[in-house]
Write an enzyme that holds these catalytic residues in place. Structure first.
Site, mmCIF file in Angstrom:
data_model
loop_
_atom_site.group_PDB
_atom_site.id
_atom_site.type_symbol
_atom_site.label_atom_id
_atom_site.label_comp_id
_atom_site.label_asym_id
_atom_site.label_seq_id
_atom_site.Cartn_x
_atom_site.Cartn_y
_atom_site.Cartn_z
ATOM 1 C CG ASP A 1 -7.362 -3.990 3.838
ATOM 2 O OD1 ASP A 1 -8.355 -3.913 4.576
ATOM 3 O OD2 ASP A 1 -7.204 -3.283 2.822
ATOM 4 C CE1 TYR B 1 -3.234 -2.796 0.009
ATOM 5 C CE2 TYR B 1 -3.986 -2.079 2.157
ATOM 6 C CZ TYR B 1 -4.112 -2.905 1.059
ATOM 7 O OH TYR B 1 -5.123 -3.836 1.021
#
Ligand code: NAD
Length: 357
Positions: free
Chosen positions: A248, A141
């Site tokens: 996540d 990310y």
């Protein structure tokens, strides 16, 4: 012992649920003589309305000086039209990056009393108690280079970089080992070491640190298998540690095993042990102001604050036991109500937990 807690109620149901969590904190403070004090600040839309920005530098600096931070939730339709850089959610990003909150701890606990709320069979999930430790500030990310480029043949190509340095892996590993020590002593590291070099290094670092935690049993699992095991036989897990992207996805899957978003707390910690504690859910504008929100995720977040940032495990356990007791007494807010139980308001649920303490 004087410990100061920053309280950021935020928007929507945030102030309603934080009021109940504070009542619970005051109750354990009184019972165990913890010496807690509180400072209240604004975040999200409430801060935008007052100061024109979702988190002021002064509030961030004040939070950094506290021993723990309790957050309700941010956001709501009245701020949706604002530019991306001043929206309520920016306040969350600012506090996470400003305080280097690299470790996200998300328990997925299914109280046996709520087994019917899960989409899985009660016998598969009853008594489920998993902690997912997700690296929050690195991995794919954040890795550079990233972007969308045009190749020589005119075709466009998107690319991201999955990068972890050894020190980033070490610090999240230490957090996970330490968390496992405070629980059932089992740590499962989830990677894709059969394909991705970055997770080969991840696995090597975990193995190297394991001897420092002889009371923790370390195992490894590929992420595809972990996804299957989570929905097939989730009770085999105690603590799971994994990188940002896998965490996540897996933490949301684990959350759904419990069937109710109103029950799930979370913590985001930095290296000095300072943490931000908040429910996993958002500001629920659809039910804000009606007095029907479930305050238990926030109350359980307070238990995590006591355990992980203040090292007050006995008080944390007292809160968790009190929550279990009110569920035993069949009290339910609307989101977890089933026939045969007693529907209560946000304030009645909070008061019941306080009474059980
Ligand atoms: P949400 O989690 O706020 O709500 C989803 C659904 O769950 C809604 O029907 C809501 O009523 C219900 N719900 C959530 N918490 C509940 C509780 N404690 N008790 C009973 N029911 C509950 O997610 P959303 O609707 O997608 O987002 C609403 C707002 O919250 C948006 O502005 C979003 O950006 C924001 N948000 C904030 C956070 C955060 O502060 N960490 C996280 C997610 C979403």
């Amino acid at each position: 012992m004087n410990k100061k807690i920053m309280v950021l109620p935020g928007d929507g149901i945030g102030p309603e649920i934080v009021t109940q969590a504070l009542a619970v904190l005051n109750a354990v403070d009184k019972r165990f003589k913890l010496g807690l004090s509180f400072e209240e600040g604004l975040i999200g839309g409430a801060s935008i309305d007052q100061y024109g920005e979702p988190l002021t530098d002064a509030t961030l600096a004040a939070a950094a000086k506290c021993d723990g931070i309790l957050l309700g939730a941010v956001g709501g339709p009245q701020w949706d039209a604002l530019a991306a850089d001043i929206r309520p959610e920016r306040g969350l990003l600012k506090i996470r990056s400003g305080l280097s909150l690299y470790a996200n701890l998300r328990p997925a606990i299914l109280y046996p009393q709520l087994a019917e709320a899960s989409s899985l069979k009660p016998e598969v999930v009853a008594g489920l108690d998993i902690l997912i430790v997700r690296e929050l500030t690195g991995g794919i990310y954040f890795g550079e280079p990233r972007g969308i480029r045009t190749l020589d043949n005119g075709e466009r190509q998107g690319f991201n970089s999955y990068v972890y340095s050894e020190s980033e892996i070490e610090r999240i590993a230490h957090t996970a080992f330490a968390a496992a020590q405070k629980r059932r002593g089992k740590l499962c590291s989830v990677d894709k070491a059969n394909v991705l070099e970055v997770t080969v290094l991840w696995r090597q670092v975990l193995d190297r640190l394991a001897p420092e935690y002889p009371d923790v049993e370390l195992s490894h699992m590929y992420v595809d298998n972990a996804a299957m095991q989570l929905v097939g036989a989730p009770k085999q897990f105690d603590v799971i540690v994994t990188g940002n992207m896998f965490g996540d996805i897996l933490s949301d899957a684990a959350a759904m095993l419990t069937g109710s978003i109103g029950m799930l707390p979370s913590a985001s910690l930095n290296e000095s042990g300072l943490g931000l504690y908040e429910p996993c859910h958002g500001s629920a504008p659809d039910i804000a102001g009606q007095g029907i929100a479930n305050p238990l995720a926030t109350i359980l977040s307070v238990a995590m604050l006591l355990r992980y940032s203040l090292d007050m495990a006995v008080a944390a356990e007292a809160i968790e036991a009190a929550v279990s007791k009110v569920l035993d007494a069949n009290l339910r807010t609307a989101d977890i109500y089933t026939s045969g139980t007693q529907k209560v308001s946000t304030a009645e649920m909070g008061a019941a937990v306080v009474a059980a303490i």
